[in-house]
Design a protein around this motif. Structure first.
Motif, PDB file in Angstrom:
ATOM      1  N   GLN A 158       0.806  -1.216   0.000  1.00  0.00           N
ATOM      2  CA  GLN A 158       0.000   0.000   0.000  1.00  0.00           C
ATOM      3  C   GLN A 158       0.846   1.276   0.000  1.00  0.00           C
ATOM      4  N   SER A 159       2.089   1.151  -0.376  1.00  0.00           N
ATOM      5  CA  SER A 159       2.953   2.324  -0.457  1.00  0.00           C
ATOM      6  C   SER A 159       2.973   2.845  -1.891  1.00  0.00           C
ATOM      7  N   ASN A 160       3.680   3.922  -2.114  1.00  0.00           N
ATOM      8  CA  ASN A 160       3.853   4.462  -3.467  1.00  0.00           C
ATOM      9  C   ASN A 160       5.291   4.271  -3.936  1.00  0.00           C
ATOM     10  N   SER A 161       5.891   3.175  -3.529  1.00  0.00           N
ATOM     11  CA  SER A 161       7.292   2.913  -3.845  1.00  0.00           C
ATOM     12  C   SER A 161       7.465   2.474  -5.299  1.00  0.00           C
ATOM     13  N   MET A 162       8.702   2.467  -5.747  1.00  0.00           N
ATOM     14  CA  MET A 162       9.011   2.028  -7.109  1.00  0.00           C
ATOM     15  C   MET A 162       8.648   0.555  -7.288  1.00  0.00           C
ATOM     16  N   ILE A 163       8.903  -0.241  -6.252  1.00  0.00           N
ATOM     17  CA  ILE A 163       8.558  -1.663  -6.333  1.00  0.00           C
ATOM     18  C   ILE A 163       7.044  -1.830  -6.481  1.00  0.00           C
ATOM     19  N   HIS A 164       6.274  -1.054  -5.735  1.00  0.00           N
ATOM     20  CA  HIS A 164       4.813  -1.104  -5.815  1.00  0.00           C
ATOM     21  C   HIS A 164       4.343  -0.808  -7.243  1.00  0.00           C
ATOM     22  N   TRP A 165       4.814   0.295  -7.802  1.00  0.00           N
ATOM     23  CA  TRP A 165       4.344   0.719  -9.124  1.00  0.00           C
ATOM     24  C   TRP A 165       4.810  -0.219 -10.233  1.00  0.00           C
ATOM     25  N   SER A 166       6.063  -0.625 -10.188  1.00  0.00           N
ATOM     26  CA  SER A 166       6.585  -1.500 -11.244  1.00  0.00           C
ATOM     27  C   SER A 166       5.897  -2.857 -11.222  1.00  0.00           C
ATOM     28  N   THR A 167       5.625  -3.368 -10.002  1.00  0.00           N
ATOM     29  CA  THR A 167       4.925  -4.649  -9.892  1.00  0.00           C
ATOM     30  C   THR A 167       3.498  -4.530 -10.408  1.00  0.00           C
ATOM     31  N   TRP A 168       2.818  -3.452 -10.037  1.00  0.00           N
ATOM     32  CA  TRP A 168       1.429  -3.257 -10.433  1.00  0.00           C
ATOM     33  C   TRP A 168       1.289  -3.099 -11.952  1.00  0.00           C
ATOM     34  N   ILE A 169       2.108  -2.253 -12.544  1.00  0.00           N
ATOM     35  CA  ILE A 169       2.047  -2.051 -13.995  1.00  0.00           C
ATOM     36  C   ILE A 169       2.466  -3.322 -14.730  1.00  0.00           C
ATOM     37  N   GLY A 170       3.467  -4.001 -14.220  1.00  0.00           N
ATOM     38  CA  GLY A 170       3.920  -5.249 -14.841  1.00  0.00           C
ATOM     39  C   GLY A 170       2.855  -6.330 -14.822  1.00  0.00           C
ATOM     40  N   CYS A 171       2.128  -6.443 -13.703  1.00  0.00           N
ATOM     41  CA  CYS A 171       1.050  -7.439 -13.616  1.00  0.00           C
ATOM     42  C   CYS A 171      -0.051  -7.134 -14.624  1.00  0.00           C
ATOM     43  N   ASN A 172      -0.425  -5.869 -14.740  1.00  0.00           N
ATOM     44  CA  ASN A 172      -1.468  -5.484 -15.692  1.00  0.00           C
ATOM     45  C   ASN A 172      -1.036  -5.728 -17.136  1.00  0.00           C
ATOM     46  N   ALA A 173       0.188  -5.367 -17.451  1.00  0.00           N
ATOM     47  CA  ALA A 173       0.683  -5.562 -18.813  1.00  0.00           C
ATOM     48  C   ALA A 173       0.798  -7.043 -19.152  1.00  0.00           C
ATOM     49  N   GLY A 174       1.308  -7.831 -18.208  1.00  0.00           N
ATOM     50  CA  GLY A 174       1.466  -9.267 -18.454  1.00  0.00           C
ATOM     51  C   GLY A 174       0.143  -9.971 -18.695  1.00  0.00           C
ATOM     52  N   ILE A 175      -0.852  -9.679 -17.853  1.00  0.00           N
ATOM     53  CA  ILE A 175      -2.172 -10.288 -18.018  1.00  0.00           C
ATOM     54  C   ILE A 175      -2.809  -9.830 -19.329  1.00  0.00           C
ATOM     55  N   GLY A 176      -2.632  -8.546 -19.673  1.00  0.00           N
ATOM     56  CA  GLY A 176      -3.189  -8.024 -20.917  1.00  0.00           C
ATOM     57  C   GLY A 176      -2.620  -8.709 -22.142  1.00  0.00           C
ATOM     58  N   ILE A 177      -1.321  -8.943 -22.143  1.00  0.00           N
ATOM     59  CA  ILE A 177      -0.675  -9.612 -23.277  1.00  0.00           C
ATOM     60  C   ILE A 177      -1.177 -11.045 -23.416  1.00  0.00           C
ATOM     61  N   LEU A 178      -1.289 -11.764 -22.309  1.00  0.00           N
ATOM     62  CA  LEU A 178      -1.810 -13.137 -22.353  1.00  0.00           C
ATOM     63  C   LEU A 178      -3.248 -13.161 -22.873  1.00  0.00           C
ATOM     64  N   SER A 179      -4.049 -12.166 -22.490  1.00  0.00           N
ATOM     65  CA  SER A 179      -5.432 -12.088 -22.965  1.00  0.00           C
ATOM     66  C   SER A 179      -5.479 -11.836 -24.465  1.00  0.00           C
ATOM     67  N   PHE A 180      -4.578 -11.002 -24.951  1.00  0.00           N
ATOM     68  CA  PHE A 180      -4.488 -10.730 -26.392  1.00  0.00           C
ATOM     69  C   PHE A 180      -4.185 -12.012 -27.162  1.00  0.00           C
ATOM     70  N   ILE A 181      -3.244 -12.791 -26.671  1.00  0.00           N
ATOM     71  CA  ILE A 181      -2.887 -14.049 -27.333  1.00  0.00           C
ATOM     72  C   ILE A 181      -4.086 -14.993 -27.354  1.00  0.00           C
ATOM     73  N   LEU A 182      -4.809 -15.090 -26.232  1.00  0.00           N
ATOM     74  CA  LEU A 182      -5.979 -15.965 -26.166  1.00  0.00           C
ATOM     75  C   LEU A 182      -7.062 -15.503 -27.136  1.00  0.00           C
ATOM     76  N   ALA A 183      -7.306 -14.193 -27.196  1.00  0.00           N
ATOM     77  CA  ALA A 183      -8.346 -13.661 -28.084  1.00  0.00           C
ATOM     78  C   ALA A 183      -8.061 -14.010 -29.539  1.00  0.00           C
ATOM     79  N   GLU A 184      -6.805 -14.063 -29.910  1.00  0.00           N
ATOM     80  CA  GLU A 184      -6.456 -14.405 -31.284  1.00  0.00           C
ATOM     81  C   GLU A 184      -6.409 -15.908 -31.510  1.00  0.00           C
ATOM     82  N   ALA A 185      -6.265 -16.676 -30.436  1.00  0.00           N
ATOM     83  CA  ALA A 185      -6.230 -18.137 -30.568  1.00  0.00           C
ATOM     84  C   ALA A 185      -7.635 -18.719 -30.688  1.00  0.00           C
TER      85      ALA A 185
END
Length: 472
Positions: free
Chosen positions: A349-376
């Protein structure tokens, strides 16, 4: 003040001791505050900001996302009576299991998602298994929404670019929206999304009633509307259509993370019941009108059922909702991974670099996997049916039945009434197992048959998925 309590040990299934001291309420938080994943009134990100009124908006947009676009075509398979009974029955059943699961979660407030709840009754192995299921389920949901976005872009642009490009653009928009960190701050975009999808569907509903014949039907000569009160589908077609309706009312897995961010988690029942009544009414009325006037000539998604012009108007109005829906699903699975990685650390619940990088990375990773599934699996209804059978039948029906039996295990040897209640939840588990096995079989057979018949696009196909090209 809130008294601290020991967190559950998911590795040993050891539960904390119950605190018998009276509850105290401060700014909407509860006495179990120390056991909650997100702490209130912290120096950082305050996740616990959702009131029961805001929860209504979140819950209703979680449900009225892609489901309202897929139900009409399911009615064409099941008939008006069968389809209507499925809409009402599944909505009521899912409302009940949501309340069961929500009560279980509030009895064990250290749970953030249904994954943690599974860990309580099945230990670490069950927790990991359900964690994979939960993540993949919402990747499927995001993927089906991305198909809807690419269909909208194709309709609006007369297939102005490769469908893969449109799906990729939808993925970028989805990731940007899903990176909003708290459910409380997503309320206004969700409100706009709800209004847009209702307006878009209403355009189509009105449009189909004004046409002399369905837009997809032959425009000259005799034709068969195909409307039937009682249909006689094959098992494969029927179970696939029923699963598409079932998944449209599955709120349980998506509601639990929202409950974890509520000021007063025990207020979730008011929101869940109100939403169930509203959503069931909307689904039944809108889908029945479209089916009555379009018959078997319904498009999937249903926004394409009223002809080229109204299709463009409908998709143009509903496009914000499609992006918001994809963002909701991406946010849900990304936040599960995010909490799993940073739980019990200062970065959650902090605003640290680890917090932001993890949060954005999780969203981007899930989004990319969803894109692959949508095309499959580039077919809207089949993704809905497959995710319903494989993931949401267990998470929305089977697991809540076990949650209830875990908390009320003494009913098994109790009074006659208590034994009947226990038996009813065993029956609920059997229904879930049937939907899971039968629905998976039916959907896989349908996908295989469609591929053999050449009705499906190839993976990563640039073809128009909106049925716009060549239609005047």
């Amino acid at each position: 003040m809130a008294y601290p309590a020991e967190k559950i040990n998911f590795e040993t299934k050891q539960e904390p001791m119950r605190d018998s001291r009276p509850s105290s309420v401060k700014l909407g938080t509860v006495s179990d505050d120390e056991r909650e994943v997100f702490k209130a009134n912290v120096d950082g990100v305050d996740y616990r900001t959702v009131t029961w009124q805001r929860a209504i908006i979140i819950f209703i947009k979680t449900q009225i996302a892609i489901g309202v676009l897929g139900i009409p075509s399911s009615l064409a398979t099941l008939g008006a009576v069968g389809g209507g009974l499925c809409v009402v029955g599944f909505q009521a059943l899912n409302c009940y299991t949501t309340i069961v699961a929500g009560n279980f979660r509030n009895n064990h407030p250290e749970c953030h998602t249904i994954v943690d709840m599974a860990g309580i009754i099945w230990g670490p192995i069950g927790r990991e298994f359900v964690g994979v299921m939960f993540t993949i389920a919402f990747i499927f949901c995001t993927g089906s929404s991305l198909i809807g976005i690419s269909t909208a872009f194709n309709a609006l642009s007369d297939h102005g670019a490769c469908s893969v490009v449109f799906t990729f653009v939808g993925m970028i928009m989805t990731i940007m929206f899903s990176c909003i960190r708290t459910w409380g701050k997503m309320t206004w975009p969700l409100t706009i999304g709800f209004i847009s999808v209702m307006a878009g569907v209403l355009v189509v509903v009105i449009g189909v009633t004004l046409n002399s014949r369905p837009a997809a039907a032959p425009q000259t000569g005799p034709y068969e509307l195909g409307f039937s009160a009682i249909a006689h589908p094959t098992f494969v077609a029927g179970i696939t259509a029923a699963c598409a309706i079932f998944v449209s009312s599955c709120g349980c897995p998506g509601y639990i993370p929202v409950i974890a961010e509520m000021r007063k988690p025990k207020d979730f029942k008011k929101s869940a019941i109100i939403v169930a009544i509203l959503v069931g009414s909307i689904y039944l009325s809108f889908s029945m009108v479209i089916y009555r006037w379009a018959g078997v000539w319904i498009a999937s998604p249903s926004l394409g059922s009223a002809g080229p012009l109204l299709k463009k108007i409908g998709y143009g109005i509903a496009l914000p909702s499609l992006v918001v829906s994809a963002g909701i699903f991406n946010h849900t699975s990304a936040k599960y991974v995010f909490v799993r990685l940073l739980r019990n650390t200062e970065h959650l619940q902090s605003n640290s670099m680890i917090h932001w990088s993890t949060w954005i990375g999780c969203n981007a990773g899930i989004g990319i996997l969803s894109f692959i599934l949508a095309e499959a699996i580039p077919v809207f209804n089949y993704i809905l049916s497959l995710e319903a059978a494989l993931f949401f039948a267990p998470m929305s029906l089977l697991f809540p039945a076990f949650f209830w039996m875990y908390d009320f295990k003494h009913y098994r040897n109790g009074t006659v009434n208590q034994k009947m209640q226990y038996g009813a939840h065993i029956l609920l588990a059997l229904i879930a197992a049937f939907l899971c096995v039968g629905g998976t079989y039916g959907t896989i057979v349908s996908i295989n048959d469609s591929y053999k018949a050449g009705k499906l696009d190839k993976v990563f196909s640039c073809a128009d998925n909106s049925n716009t090209v060549g239609v005047s």
